[in-house]
Design a protein around this motif. Structure first.
Motif, PDB file in Angstrom:
ATOM      1  N   VAL A 377       0.836  -1.205   0.000  1.00  0.00           N
ATOM      2  CA  VAL A 377       0.000   0.000   0.000  1.00  0.00           C
ATOM      3  C   VAL A 377       0.875   1.261   0.000  1.00  0.00           C
ATOM      4  O   VAL A 377       0.623   2.209  -0.752  1.00  0.00           O
ATOM      5  CB  VAL A 377      -0.941  -0.019   1.224  1.00  0.00           C
ATOM      6  N   ARG A 378       1.936   1.230   0.788  1.00  0.00           N
ATOM      7  CA  ARG A 378       2.791   2.415   0.896  1.00  0.00           C
ATOM      8  C   ARG A 378       3.464   2.745  -0.446  1.00  0.00           C
ATOM      9  O   ARG A 378       3.459   3.891  -0.896  1.00  0.00           O
ATOM     10  CB  ARG A 378       3.859   2.162   1.970  1.00  0.00           C
ATOM     11  N   HIS A 379       4.019   1.730  -1.096  1.00  0.00           N
ATOM     12  CA  HIS A 379       4.691   1.975  -2.380  1.00  0.00           C
ATOM     13  C   HIS A 379       3.687   2.444  -3.443  1.00  0.00           C
ATOM     14  O   HIS A 379       3.999   3.318  -4.254  1.00  0.00           O
ATOM     15  CB  HIS A 379       5.420   0.719  -2.857  1.00  0.00           C
ATOM     16  N   ALA A 380       2.497   1.847  -3.418  1.00  0.00           N
ATOM     17  CA  ALA A 380       1.490   2.257  -4.400  1.00  0.00           C
ATOM     18  C   ALA A 380       1.087   3.716  -4.161  1.00  0.00           C
ATOM     19  O   ALA A 380       0.990   4.511  -5.098  1.00  0.00           O
ATOM     20  CB  ALA A 380       0.276   1.338  -4.321  1.00  0.00           C
ATOM     21  N   ARG A 381       0.902   4.070  -2.914  1.00  0.00           N
ATOM     22  CA  ARG A 381       0.490   5.445  -2.601  1.00  0.00           C
ATOM     23  C   ARG A 381       1.577   6.449  -2.954  1.00  0.00           C
ATOM     24  O   ARG A 381       1.287   7.621  -3.183  1.00  0.00           O
ATOM     25  CB  ARG A 381       0.127   5.564  -1.120  1.00  0.00           C
ATOM     26  N   ALA A 382       2.824   5.966  -2.988  1.00  0.00           N
ATOM     27  CA  ALA A 382       3.925   6.851  -3.385  1.00  0.00           C
ATOM     28  C   ALA A 382       3.995   6.972  -4.909  1.00  0.00           C
ATOM     29  O   ALA A 382       4.935   7.565  -5.451  1.00  0.00           O
ATOM     30  CB  ALA A 382       5.241   6.323  -2.835  1.00  0.00           C
ATOM     31  N   GLY A 383       3.012   6.385  -5.592  1.00  0.00           N
ATOM     32  CA  GLY A 383       2.943   6.546  -7.049  1.00  0.00           C
ATOM     33  C   GLY A 383       3.785   5.560  -7.818  1.00  0.00           C
ATOM     34  O   GLY A 383       4.118   5.788  -8.975  1.00  0.00           O
ATOM     35  N   ARG A 384       4.159   4.453  -7.175  1.00  0.00           N
ATOM     36  CA  ARG A 384       4.988   3.467  -7.888  1.00  0.00           C
ATOM     37  C   ARG A 384       4.123   2.365  -8.480  1.00  0.00           C
ATOM     38  O   ARG A 384       3.010   2.122  -8.013  1.00  0.00           O
ATOM     39  CB  ARG A 384       6.011   2.853  -6.911  1.00  0.00           C
ATOM     40  N   ARG A 385       4.680   1.698  -9.475  1.00  0.00           N
ATOM     41  CA  ARG A 385       4.054   0.492 -10.012  1.00  0.00           C
ATOM     42  C   ARG A 385       4.601  -0.676  -9.195  1.00  0.00           C
ATOM     43  O   ARG A 385       5.805  -0.919  -9.204  1.00  0.00           O
ATOM     44  CB  ARG A 385       4.425   0.286 -11.472  1.00  0.00           C
ATOM     45  N   VAL A 386       3.702  -1.371  -8.529  1.00  0.00           N
ATOM     46  CA  VAL A 386       4.149  -2.379  -7.576  1.00  0.00           C
ATOM     47  C   VAL A 386       3.779  -3.780  -8.068  1.00  0.00           C
ATOM     48  O   VAL A 386       2.618  -4.052  -8.368  1.00  0.00           O
ATOM     49  CB  VAL A 386       3.499  -2.149  -6.192  1.00  0.00           C
ATOM     50  N   VAL A 387       4.783  -4.644  -8.165  1.00  0.00           N
ATOM     51  CA  VAL A 387       4.500  -6.051  -8.455  1.00  0.00           C
ATOM     52  C   VAL A 387       4.841  -6.872  -7.221  1.00  0.00           C
ATOM     53  O   VAL A 387       5.927  -6.753  -6.654  1.00  0.00           O
ATOM     54  CB  VAL A 387       5.299  -6.567  -9.666  1.00  0.00           C
ATOM     55  N   VAL A 412      -6.337   1.048  -2.967  1.00  0.00           N
ATOM     56  CA  VAL A 412      -5.282   0.920  -3.984  1.00  0.00           C
ATOM     57  C   VAL A 412      -5.741  -0.071  -5.057  1.00  0.00           C
ATOM     58  O   VAL A 412      -6.101  -1.195  -4.722  1.00  0.00           O
ATOM     59  CB  VAL A 412      -3.971   0.422  -3.327  1.00  0.00           C
ATOM     60  N   PRO A 413      -5.755   0.347  -6.326  1.00  0.00           N
ATOM     61  CA  PRO A 413      -6.164  -0.591  -7.383  1.00  0.00           C
ATOM     62  C   PRO A 413      -5.238  -1.805  -7.439  1.00  0.00           C
ATOM     63  O   PRO A 413      -4.021  -1.660  -7.410  1.00  0.00           O
ATOM     64  CB  PRO A 413      -6.035   0.234  -8.667  1.00  0.00           C
ATOM     65  N   VAL A 414      -5.814  -2.984  -7.511  1.00  0.00           N
ATOM     66  CA  VAL A 414      -5.010  -4.203  -7.459  1.00  0.00           C
ATOM     67  C   VAL A 414      -5.540  -5.230  -8.458  1.00  0.00           C
ATOM     68  O   VAL A 414      -6.746  -5.352  -8.638  1.00  0.00           O
ATOM     69  CB  VAL A 414      -4.979  -4.776  -6.013  1.00  0.00           C
ATOM     70  N   THR A 415      -4.618  -5.902  -9.146  1.00  0.00           N
ATOM     71  CA  THR A 415      -5.018  -6.970 -10.064  1.00  0.00           C
ATOM     72  C   THR A 415      -4.226  -8.223  -9.719  1.00  0.00           C
ATOM     73  O   THR A 415      -3.185  -8.159  -9.063  1.00  0.00           O
ATOM     74  CB  THR A 415      -4.711  -6.632 -11.530  1.00  0.00           C
TER      75      THR A 415
END
Ligand code: SAH
Length: 553
Positions: A377-387, A412-415
């Motif tokens: 969640v933290r990395h996504a909120r920082a605007g990163r593309r997270v795998v 956070v959008p998640v697939t």
């Protein structure tokens, strides 16, 4: 050591085939020690076929190839036909991967080779009053034709010819007579027709014939035809340079005006046959797919900044991830990995990607999971593309859904990208089908994390004991004795075949066969360690000759 397969399109000309073979041999010689192995093959018309070349390399143990299309410009052959043929080879040879080299031209070595051929045709005549007609193959892809025009310009630049004009022998304008007529009207008295072709073939023959015909109709012109580029040291060295680029993963094609990517006037209608998608290694996902119709044939895999993808990495080998999973890895800014995720994939990440090792999180399952969820969640909120890269399939004992819920709860959008689960793949890699007609019509995947009888267990061991199908036990190294006893107690025959498969897909993979009543002892004696699966049931009798089992006895 790398292996190089040089891929030709094929020709009806025996001379062209011989030149190709000679070039392959020359590349082999000039490679010195820099390339492990070299083969060449054609995708149609000529021998040897590509499949023989790839087969020979595979027989010699090569699984990772550089495939170099022997084409001067990127057009249908380089973008569609050759990748399609290579895809068929990959089906034939499971585990085969290849880095695709870029087209040979434009390149200064080629321009120098062309200059030499023109010089030979001039035989001392003055360049300053010589015009050159550079004749390319011609393509329905305007970008490929533009490449020939570019080479014409580069060939004129600083070499002292009166002028260099591009023309085409097929599919594009100006034709050979049209460009020659243009030069004649410009006042040309001496013209060298320079075919922009590697080897002999039907089209270079046609260029010569049309040039002769034009010369016959215009006796006032001094019209000469230069030799083809042909098999030569410069070409072999260029092949080696393209090989080197592909090994380094440094492959750039001219994509901005590619007709597979952008709509070019009149292009769509001219494409007669479907192209196989071919993505550039350095393309951002979603940017560029070589589809003939500009439409994506699979769902858009883009991962936008601020989004998380939970990706199944497969059972271990780097090439058992899905295409979509790999595409997302290629664009990730942050990759959060598990210990069981294929570590080999990390080497291929873009430089600068942050790799977070989730296996090093603080101890205790729930604490660790919380830390991971928070990090996603933290990395996504920082605007990163997270795998989030996991072993096998994220939803098979992977806690993937907990991560989905955590992201969703945080907005956070998640697939999720499914993966090849070890529950099926570990057995398969050991030669065991989890189902087989007439032998097993069901398979059940169970966690051995909690032994039978444990108060928190959700497994109906009695039902599994009564059943006749395959039982695949994951996380069972410590509990396999109790699991086997429970299955026997509820009706499985003590001599039911079992195979323990450890480190499936890894270099140290081993299978240990046993009877159900002996598996715990066999596994303990052999020192079986996680990750391992136990495959219980009649299908286990199909296990391939276990390589290392003998040493465990
Ligand atoms: N999500 C994973 C499973 C995670 S649970 C999947 O779908 O494959 C971890 C268990 O998976 C291990 O204890 C082991 O039983 C099994 N496993 C994972 N990778 C394996 C491998 N390469 N070889 C054998 N077993 C494996």
């Amino acid at each position: 050591m790398t292996a190089l397969v040089i891929v030709g399109h094929g020709t009806r000309s025996a001379e062209g085939v011989a030149q190709f073979a000679a070039l392959v041999e020359r590349v082999r010689t000039r490679a010195g020690g820099t390339v492990g192995d070299v083969e060449g093959g054609f995708i149609e018309l000529s021998r040897p076929p590509l499949t023989d070349a790839v087969g020979a390399l595979a027989d010699r143990g090569h699984r990772a190839l550089v495939a170099l299309p022997l084409v001067l410009t990127a057009a249908g052959h380089g973008k569609g036909d050759i990748p399609a043929a290579l895809a068929r080879e990959q089906q034939r040879h499971p585990g085969l991967s290849y880095a695709y080299g870029r087209p040979l031209g434009p390149h200064p070595m080629l321009h120098t080779a062309l200059e030499e051929r023109i010089d030979a045709a001039l035989a001392g005549a003055d360049r300053a009053d010589t015009w050159v007609a550079l004749i390319g193959r011609g393509s329905t892809d305007p970008d490929a034709n533009a490449e020939v025009a570019k080479v014409a310009r580069l060939l004129w630049e600083g070499r002292g010819y009166a002028g260099v004009e591009p023309g085409f022998i097929s599919l594009a304008e100006p034709s050979v007579p049209a460009v020659l007529d243009r030069l004649r009207r410009l006042g040309a008295r001496r013209i060298v027709v320079a075919p922009y072709f590697l080897f002999a073939g039907v089209l270079p023959d046609r260029i010569r014939a049309q040039a002769r015909e034009f010369a016959a109709a215009h006796p006032e012109l001094d019209l000469r035809v230069a030799d083809l580029i042909g098999d030569c040291d410069a070409l072999a060295d260029l092949v080696l340079e393209r090989h080197e680029e592909a090994v380094r993963g440094d492959i750039r094609m001219n994509c901005d005006t590619c007709a597979y990517r952008v709509s070019m006037p009149g292009f769509v209608d001219k494409v007669g046959r479907p192209q196989t998608p071919h993505d550039h290694p350095d393309d951002p996902v979603g940017g560029h797919h070589h589809h003939h119709d500009h439409h994506h044939q699979h769902p858009e895999p883009a991962l936008r900044p601020g989004e998380v993808a939970i990706v199944g990495g497969g059972p271990g080998p780097a090439d058992l991830i899905t295409v979509r999973g790999r595409e997302l890895l290629e664009v990730a800014d942050v990759v959060v990995v598990d210990r069981l995720a294929p570590q080999g994939l990390l080497a291929g990440l873009r430089p600068g990607v942050r790799v977070v090792d989730a296996a090093k999180s603080p101890r205790g399952p729930s604490v660790g999971q919380d830390v991971i969820n928070t990090a996603l969640v933290r990395h996504a909120r920082a605007g990163r593309r997270v795998v989030r890269l996991k072993g096998g399939d994220p939803f098979v004992f992977g806690r993937g859904h907990e991560e989905v819920l955590a992201c969703a709860a945080a907005g956070v959008p998640v697939t999720v990208v499914p993966g090849v689960t070890s529950a099926v793949a570990a057995a398969a890699l050991a030669g065991i089908p989890v189902t087989h007609r007439g032998t097993a019509h069901e398979f059940t995947v169970v966690s051995g994390h909690l032994p039978p009888g444990h108060p928190n267990s959700l497994i109906d061991w009695a039902a599994l004991g009564r059943a006749r199908g395959t039982v695949v036990v994951l996380m069972g190294v410590d509990t396999i004795g109790a699991v086997a006893a429970a299955l026997i107690a509820h009706g499985r025959a003590p001599d039911t075949p079992v195979v323990a498969v450890q480190d499936a897909g890894h270099p140290g993979q081993r299978s240990l066969p046993a009877r159900l009543d002996g598996i715990a002892a066999v596994a303990a004696r052999a020192g079986v360690r996680p990750p391992a699966v136990f495959v219980v049931g009649p299908v286990a009798a199909f296990a391939e000759e276990p390589a290392l089992a003998a040493s465990g006895h």
